[in-house]
Design an enzyme around this catalytic site. Structure first.
Site, PDB file in Angstrom:
ATOM      1  N   LYS A  27       0.850  -1.220   0.000  1.00 19.91           N
ATOM      2  CA  LYS A  27       0.000   0.000   0.000  1.00 19.91           C
ATOM      3  C   LYS A  27       0.873   1.252   0.000  1.00 19.91           C
ATOM      4  O   LYS A  27       2.047   1.202   0.359  1.00 19.91           O
ATOM      5  CB  LYS A  27      -0.917   0.032   1.222  1.00 19.91           C
ATOM      6  CG  LYS A  27      -0.237   0.016   2.608  1.00 19.91           C
ATOM      7  CD  LYS A  27       0.282   1.345   3.122  1.00 19.91           C
ATOM      8  CE  LYS A  27       0.955   1.238   4.479  1.00 19.91           C
ATOM      9  NZ  LYS A  27       1.768   2.395   4.848  1.00 19.91           N
ATOM     10  N   ASP A  57      -2.089  -1.639  10.668  1.00 24.99           N
ATOM     11  CA  ASP A  57      -2.421  -1.588   9.235  1.00 24.99           C
ATOM     12  C   ASP A  57      -3.137  -2.849   8.753  1.00 24.99           C
ATOM     13  O   ASP A  57      -3.624  -2.888   7.621  1.00 24.99           O
ATOM     14  CB  ASP A  57      -1.141  -1.448   8.390  1.00 24.99           C
ATOM     15  CG  ASP A  57      -0.590  -0.034   8.403  1.00 24.99           C
ATOM     16  OD1 ASP A  57      -1.304   0.882   8.863  1.00 24.99           O
ATOM     17  OD2 ASP A  57       0.563   0.153   7.959  1.00 24.99           O
TER      18      ASP A  57
HETATM   19  O1  C5P Z   1       0.501  -1.486  15.151  1.00 24.19           O
HETATM   20  P1  C5P Z   1       1.893  -1.649  14.649  1.00 24.19           P
HETATM   21  O2  C5P Z   1       2.631  -2.737  15.372  1.00 24.19           O
HETATM   22  O3  C5P Z   1       1.997  -1.806  13.176  1.00 24.19           O
HETATM   23  O4  C5P Z   1       2.627  -0.295  14.969  1.00 24.19           O
HETATM   24  C1  C5P Z   1       4.037  -0.180  15.005  1.00 24.19           C
HETATM   25  C2  C5P Z   1       4.376   0.953  15.919  1.00 24.19           C
HETATM   26  O5  C5P Z   1       3.956   2.196  15.356  1.00 24.19           O
HETATM   27  C3  C5P Z   1       3.695   0.870  17.261  1.00 24.19           C
HETATM   28  O6  C5P Z   1       4.490   0.148  18.166  1.00 24.19           O
HETATM   29  C4  C5P Z   1       3.586   2.314  17.662  1.00 24.19           C
HETATM   30  O7  C5P Z   1       4.787   2.744  18.240  1.00 24.19           O
HETATM   31  C5  C5P Z   1       3.447   3.046  16.350  1.00 24.19           C
HETATM   32  N1  C5P Z   1       2.039   3.365  16.034  1.00 24.19           N
HETATM   33  C6  C5P Z   1       1.383   4.365  16.741  1.00 24.19           C
HETATM   34  N2  C5P Z   1       0.082   4.667  16.452  1.00 24.19           N
HETATM   35  C7  C5P Z   1      -0.568   4.011  15.471  1.00 24.19           C
HETATM   36  C8  C5P Z   1       0.079   2.993  14.742  1.00 24.19           C
HETATM   37  C9  C5P Z   1       1.390   2.702  15.039  1.00 24.19           C
HETATM   38  O8  C5P Z   1       1.965   4.978  17.637  1.00 24.19           O
HETATM   39  N3  C5P Z   1      -1.837   4.330  15.194  1.00 24.19           N
END
Ligand code: C5P
Length: 353
Positions: free
Chosen positions: A69, A194
């Site tokens: 994406k 995501d």
């Molecule tokens: O959810 P995911 O593991 O993909 O996110 C990776 C990192 O990105 C999280 O550990 C967080 O630090 C940050 N993040 C965030 N807010 C979001 C998505 C991601 O702070 N909405």
């Protein structure tokens, strides 16, 4: 063991003629074929195929494409009490994809074999997705996941999240699991911010942590018919980018709302409508990304934006010739570049402005 009804269903799928359940399959971009031989359609030649059938099965094996994406907008609205950030982001799947091959085994475990050896572990999101489904339904049937990686990793293109969603959808469809859309969404959101987007794919507005997904009509601006993705050599940690983001880079969702309104009204987008609230900070902290941006502009692109937390940048073009020219002018060693288009895995008719 897999409960009998699931096992029966897998067997039934093997002998179903293509087309009987074809509608369900094509809705999710899934097709099957009885006469395919797993060895003939190896991971590698499946990966090279751009044929209309993105997913092929043979016996207890299923192939699935998992698309990358880009973010047309990415706005950080504020920090949440759970440590995550509140987002408004408009995302679009593009036709850069990994190929995943799932094989059912009698072992009570999930194993992964990837073209990227560092992904051969239990923390791989595709493995975690399969495990989440098995645990949720107390399934003991094992799965081997073969993962032919083409989407660059830690790149801002959502490759790992896409792989996880592809496994969830494939298992759901293949085994006809008793999971509602809301169950799938809950599992997806537990795997990563995501992942819910990739259950839908196409063009969508994602809010909250990323789990509130609103699909947008599949109209795509002419100005963005071709998307040149350029990844500098470095990888970027999404967590580090969010952690160091100053509140002065927060916005209120205006950019995302404007893009949604333009897309819904089928008004042509201006390239300056694209916005990424992480970009200023990433360009400042990672000189390689700032340099790549300069190089793409110097090579002739009118506009360049960061995708996700980077380091991949994308440049939109209306004409293939211009996109190819810019790609050919990017001589810097180490840049990975991909000429892509928007793709709607779940939708048949797509219109361009
Ligand atoms: O959810 P995911 O593991 O993909 O996110 C990776 C990192 O990105 C999280 O550990 C967080 O630090 C940050 N993040 C965030 N807010 C979001 C998505 C991601 O702070 N909405």
């Amino acid at each position: 063991m897999l409960p009998c009804k699931y096992l029966c269903f897998v067997k039934a799928k093997e002998i179903d003629p293509v087309g009987k359940k074809g509608h369900d399959y094509t809705t999710f971009g899934i097709k099957k074929h009885n006469e395919l031989d797993k060895f003939f359609f190896s991971m590698h030649n499946a990966g090279m195929s751009h044929a209309a059938q993105p997913i092929l099965t043979s016996g207890a094996t299923l192939f699935v494409r998992s698309y990358a994406k880009i973010n047309l907008t990415l706005e950080v609205l504020g920090r949440r009490v759970d440590g995550y950030h509140e987002l408004a982001t408009v995302m679009q799947t593009v036709d850069l994809y990994d190929t995943i091959c799932l094989t059912v085994t009698d072992e009570n475990c999930v194993r992964v074999v990837s073209t990227q050896p560092e992904l051969n572990g239990d923390d791989n999101l595709a493995v975690r997705a399969a495990q989440a489904v098995r645990q949720r339904l107390a399934l003991t049937q094992g799965i081997v996941i073969e993962l032919d990686k083409r989407i660059p990793m830690a790149a801002g293109l959502g490759g790992g999240s896409s792989n996880a969603a592809a496994v969830l959808l494939a298992l759901q469809q293949w085994w006809q699991l008793p999971l509602s859309s809301s169950d799938l969404l809950t599992i997806a959101a537990s795997l990563g911010s995501d992942v819910p987007f990739f259950l839908t794919g196409g063009l969508a507005l994602c809010e909250g942590r990323g789990e509130r997904v609103t699909p947008l009509a599949p109209h795509w601006p002419r100005a963005m018919r071709w998307l040149l993705l350029v990844k500098p050599t470095i990888g970027v940690s999404t967590a580090a980018v969010f952690r160091s983001l100053p509140a002065s880079d927060y916005t209120d969702g205006t950019y995302s709302r404007a893009i949604c309104a333009a897309l819904q009204a089928r008004r042509d987008l201006r390239l300056e409508d694209l916005y990424n609230g992480l970009e200023r900070s990433v360009l400042e902290r990672y000189p390689e990304v700032a340099q790549a941006r300069e190089d793409i502009l110097k090579a002739g692109a009118a506009s360049v934006r960061l995708s996700g937390s980077g380091p991949t940048l994308f440049a939109p073009f209306s004409e293939l010739a211009s996109a190819t020219r810019v790609q050919q002018h990017l001589h810097t060693p180490g840049y990975q570049s991909y000429l892509t288009r928007a793709i709607y895995p779940n939708v048949e008719n797509v219109s361009f402005f």
